[in-house]
Design an enzyme around this catalytic site. Structure first.
Site: not given
Ligand SMILES: *[C@@H]1O[C@H](CO)[C@@H](O)[C@H](O)[C@H]1NC(C)=O
Ligand SMILES: *[C@@H]1O[C@H](CO)[C@@H](O)[C@H](O)[C@H]1NC(C)=O
Ligand SMILES: *[C@@H]1O[C@H](CO)[C@@H](O)[C@H](O)[C@H]1NC(C)=O
Ligand SMILES: *[C@@H]1O[C@H](CO)[C@@H](O)[C@H](O)[C@H]1NC(C)=O
Ligand SMILES: *[C@@H]1O[C@H](CO)[C@@H](O)[C@H](O)[C@H]1NC(C)=O
Length: 944
Positions: A680-681, A697, A796
């Site tokens: 996700f990053s 991030k 996550d």
């Protein structure tokens, strides 16, 4: 477990609590001097903040209950008490009725200190749950009126025989979560009125004893998570008061007895995770409200009444959402021998207008999908995957308007995909893969606005991909591999993120330039087609790409050089040459650093008025969606993130003076500054004018912040996260919100992800000491997050979201994701992608909830990775499932553990075995069987 205890417990002990609360208010005389002296002695051994000893009357101290002028109750839970002598002292108070010293660190053999308590004439409740008691169960003598004995969550061991014979008034016995072995005890005191017996999570073996018969007044019997075998004894029918019967997670077999349907008081029966076989008896749900039979070897016809139960409601934790208006049927199987061979009677399934979830995957269902299924109009999840079903997909599927998830993969379905599917506007997942479907892809599918996963791979589909696919604006994953598709590849929706798979088809010509707009795409598979021409350079610019598969085409020219995090497979292209050596990257950086500050400074000025910010955000999102379709060739300079809000969260003055948002935004616009990527990053290194560097991030999903309309709230959440303080958690120092992203600032102190160290790096190998320290650190961090007053859940948790500061110091990243993407609050389209494959707790498929128990499961997978050295998924098999299938075999440990570590020494191997046991409870299929993180920390410490 304690929840069930509570229900019955609260009624039976209401009286005591009532008495002990009310009376002290009425009379507040001082207790006798000897009691005052005793309690003052004890107070010296208890942290001063809990008891205010300046107040002369101990009856007003917290945790001290008086009746009349006598002390009758002492409640000293969670005070870090470690002295075993405390019970000896407490039990000198002769008027005591209730003692709770649960959740402390009392250790040692309890024999000695229990003697004193046995002399008390009035002691009714003794709670030593969650301490560090070891050794065998002590022999209880005295205790003339003891009703409730709670020794759960300790490390008591040995067999239970005569030790409880002396108890004559026992009503509630809780010995769960210890290491008792031998057969299930049947000598449980002289009181036939025993009401609650909890023995779960021990090592009891043998069968359920017939001579439990002396206690037919039982209301609750919990024998779950032991090693019991044999069948359910018929004598159980005589337990007329039984309300709760929990047998989950044993090796019980035989049939589910018919008599359960004749027990009017039985409201909960859980027998999941056993080896029960035969047919499910009819009428079970006449009285039962909660029934769990999943993961057994049941077969035969599924009784109609199970599908339309009058009473059934589901317990949130064990089954699904606690919404009483929904019910679901989960009879999925995990192993080939656990299958339903026959489909439910078709005429009965049509009579189930309220059925919400139907999961029958992994059985051996044959025949067609009954046409009557169209009457189940409330279905939101239909999973019939991995069966032997055949025939066409009924057009009536188009009537299931509430359907969110449709999984029919791995069957033998033939014919065309019915165009009626395009009426199902709530659909977020369609998986029809691995069937024998023919014809074209119906273009109507592309109009499903919430569709995020479309998997049609492994069929005989032909024709071309509908040109309207570009309007499928929520699509994250498109799997069309292994078909007979050809023709032009249309422009794909920019939303694609998880994968675009066109492999094994008949596509030809050059790789289409429209793919350049897929800037969020992680996996692109074009292999096994007839693509020709050069590999276009724009593929290098797809900054999210981690895998590019080009094998077995007719590509030519020179393969461009990709960044290190992109894995490229290009074999089987005869004329394709390897990339040229890496050119020096520095000139571009220098030239591009100059342009931006002016723009940025103006935009930073916008920071302020929150309402305005929200409006700006919405407008920018809209404009990006609809007007930026043709801009993919624009220069990178115009791509500089436009700051609309930036805040320092940290109170540290060094960081406050060092962090420079303008400079950071420049840094994140250069792909060369990328240091890491997770699901996700994306992490960038940003060098500040002060010379300090930070890790910035970018949330790849941050457009969801705006979509959820919670821009302002997100800022507030970050402020809260920024105030946390735990060295095992990556805490943001500052954040910047731009038109379409959010950036979080951290100290730049990481060597890489745990995943890289475990599975990629060869030079830094992690020895067992490092791995144990990492396991403990992550457990502590997670325990901290779960223990916050508003628990912080991880969306996550995987080895890719655990960063290492050193080989022994892990930090948990991505703690803010649940605040951005809350699956339970969002539409189905987001919920289907929470977490990483291999780490997602099994119940997620139907609960669609991220829970603490779900996090514990993910943590268990991380532990297994540390122990085995294998990734969470390899060759299509999830590590957790592989370990559970292996561990059923003899001498399995040797094969499971990473032998390069376990062979180093005997102590290492025995510690690894202990940790393996912890990992296995964490990945229990049943969420109830998983421990809380704080207990996991304790278990890990004990394994030291
Ligand atoms: C302790 O009790 C005394 C007397 O009731 C009171 O004055 C004092 O404020 C209390 N101290 C604390 C820390 O509660
Ligand atoms: C209380 O603490 C003192 C000193 O800290 C110790 O000597 C004594 O044994 C303790 N008493 C009990 C009952 O644990
Ligand atoms: C015993 O203590 C545990 C832990 O504090 C608590 O959950 C449980 O409800 C208590 N049981 C009784 C019977 O007091
Ligand atoms: C059960 O009850 C019978 C008769 O009341 C008695 O003889 C026997 O000892 C009891 N068994 C146990 C285990 O208490
Ligand atoms: C349970 O018992 C088996 C043998 O009966 C033993 O090998 C195992 O270590 C025991 N497990 C625990 C947790 O005590």
């Amino acid at each position: 477990m304690s929840r069930y205890a509570h229900m019955a417990f609260s009624s039976s002990f209401f009286f005591i609590i009532f008495i002990s609360f009310i009376i002290p208010l009425a009379f507040s005389q001082l207790p006798p001097q000897n009691q005052i002296d005793i309690i003052k002695t004890i107070s010296k051994n208890i942290s001063s903040s809990s008891w205010n000893t300046t107040d002369q009357n101990p009856c007003s101290w917290k945790g001290v209950k008086c009746t009349g002028n006598s002390i009758t109750g002492i409640f000293l839970s969670k005070l870090g008490i470690s002295s075993t002598g405390i019970l000896t002292d407490l039990c000198k108070i002769d008027s005591l009725e209730s003692v709770d010293v649960s959740n402390n660190q009392i250790s040692g053999t309890p024999d000695g200190f229990l003697n004193d308590c046995g002399k008390l004439k009035g002691l009714k409740v003794l709670n030593i749950s969650m301490n560090r008691l070891t050794g065998p169960l002590p022999t209880f003598s005295g205790f003339p009126v003891l009703e409730s004995l709670v020794l759960s969550y300790n490390s008591l061991s040995g067999v239970i025989d005569f030790q409880l014979d002396g108890l004559v008034a026992l009503k509630n016995l809780d010995l769960s979560k210890n290491s008792f072995r031998g057969s299930v005890p049947t000598r449980l005191g002289k009181n036939p009125g025993l009401q609650q017996l909890q023995l779960s999570n021990n090592n009891f073996s043998g069968s359920i004893p017939v001579n439990l018969m002396n206690y037919t007044n039982l209301i609750l019997l919990d024998l779950s998570v032991n090693k019991l075998s044999g069948s359910i004894p018929t004598t159980l029918e005589n337990f007329a008061n039984l309300q709760t019967l929990i047998l989950s997670s044993n090796n019980l077999d035989g049939e589910i007895p018919q008599f359960l349907s004749r027990m009017p008081n039985l409201s909960r029966f859980s027998a999941n995770l056993n080896r029960f076989n035969g047919a499910i008896p009819p009428g079970l749900t006449q009285y039962l409200k909660i029934l769990d039979l999943s993961y057994n070897r049941l077969a035969g016809l599924i009784p109609v009444d199970l599908l339309s139960p009058p009473n059934l409601q589901f317990d949130e934790q064990s089954i699904g959402r606690g919404d009483p208006n929904k019910y679901f049927l989960k009879l999925a199987s995990t192993a080939p021998e656990q299958e339903f061979a026959q489909w439910v009677d078709p005429s009965s399934i049509g009579k189930l207008p309220d059925l919400t979830y139907l999961e029958l995957d992994g059985n051996k269902l044959t025949g067609n999908i009954p046409l009557e299924l169209e009457n189940c109009v409330k279905l939101t999840l239909l999973n019939l995957a991995s069966n032997l079903l055949q025939g066409p997909l009924p057009k009536g599927l188009g009537k299931l308007l509430q359907l969110v998830v449709l999984k029919l993969s791995g069957n033998k379905f033939t014919g065309e995909i019915p165009s009626e599917i395009s009426r199902l506007t709530s659909l977020s997942t369609i998986d029809l893969s691995s069937n024998s479907l023919t014809g074209n892809i119906p273009s109507g599918i592309t109009s499903l606005g919430r569709l995020s996963i479309l998997n049609l791979g492994g069929n005989y589909l032909n024709g071309s991909i509908p040109a309207s696919i570009n309007s499928s604006i929520s699509l994250l994953e498109l799997q069309l591999g292994r078909n007979m598709l050809g023709g032009d590849i249309p422009r794909m929706p920019r939303s694609l993120q998880i994968a675009l798979n066109l492999s094994n088809n008949h596509f030809s010509g050059p790789i289409p330039s429209t793919l350049s707009s897929l800037t969020s795409l992680e996996v692109l598979d074009l292999s096994n087609n007839q693509f020709t021409g050069e590999v276009p350079a724009f593929l290098v610019q797809l900054e999210s790409l981690t895998r590019l598969l080009l094998s077995n085409n007719n590509l030519s020219g020179t393969l461009p050089r990709f960044d290190t995090w992109t894995t490229v497979e290009s074999d089987g292209n005869n004329d394709l040459k390897a990339p040229t050596p890496n050119p020096s990257p520095s000139p571009t950086i220098v030239s591009r650093r100059k342009r931006s500050p002016a723009i940025l400074v103006t935009i930073v000025a916008v920071v302020g008025a929150v309402l305005a910010v929200v409006i700006v955000a919405v407008v920018l999102i809209v404009s990006r969606r609809f007007y930026r379709v043709d801009d993919e060739n624009q220069g990178l300079e115009e791509n500089l993130p436009q700051v609309i809000d930036g805040h320092l969260i940290t109170t540290d003055s060094i960081h406050k003076s060092s962090i420079d948002f303008t400079r950071a935004m420049e840094a994140v616009s250069y792909p060369l500054n990328v240091i890491m990527k997770s699901r996700f990053s994306t992490y960038y290194k940003a060098l500040m004018p002060s010379g300090m560097s930070y890790c910035v991030k970018k949330l790849n999903w941050s457009d969801k912040i705006f979509q959820l309309g919670s821009h302002e709230k997100f800022g507030q959440e970050l402020q809260i996260l920024g105030r946390l303080n735990n060295s095992r958690v990556m805490i943001p120092l500052a954040y910047v919100l731009t038109a379409d992203n959010a950036y979080l600032f951290y100290e730049h102190a990481h060597m890489g992800t745990l995943f890289d160290f475990l599975h990629k790096s060869s030079d830094h190998s992690l020895d067992w000491t490092c791995r144990y320290s990492i396991a403990l650190g992550v457990a502590q961090g997670l325990s901290f997050l779960h223990g916050c007053s508003d628990p912080i859940l991880l969306l996550d948790l995987s080895t890719k979201t655990i960063l290492l500061k050193s080989l022994t110091e892990p930090q948990i990243a991505d703690i803010e994701l649940c605040k951005v993407i809350d699956p339970s609050k969002s539409t189905g389209s987001l919920s289907t992608v929470a977490g990483s494959v291999g780490y997602i707790h099994p119940e997620y498929a139907y609960t669609m909830r991220v829970t603490t128990a779900g996090n514990v499961y993910s943590f268990g997978v991380v532990l297994l990775e540390l122990l085995t050295g294998k990734p969470a998924v390899s060759a299509g098999t999830e590590l957790a499932k592989w370990v559970s299938s292996k561990s059923a075999q003899e001498d399995a440990w040797e094969q499971i553990l990473d032998s390069s570590l376990s062979n180093t020494s005997v102590p290492v191997r025995s510690q690894m075995l202990s940790v393996l046991k912890i990992a296995q409870v964490c990945v229990s299929v049943s969420p109830e069987a998983r421990p809380k993180m704080k207990n996991v920390v304790r278990m890990l410490l004990n394994a030291r």
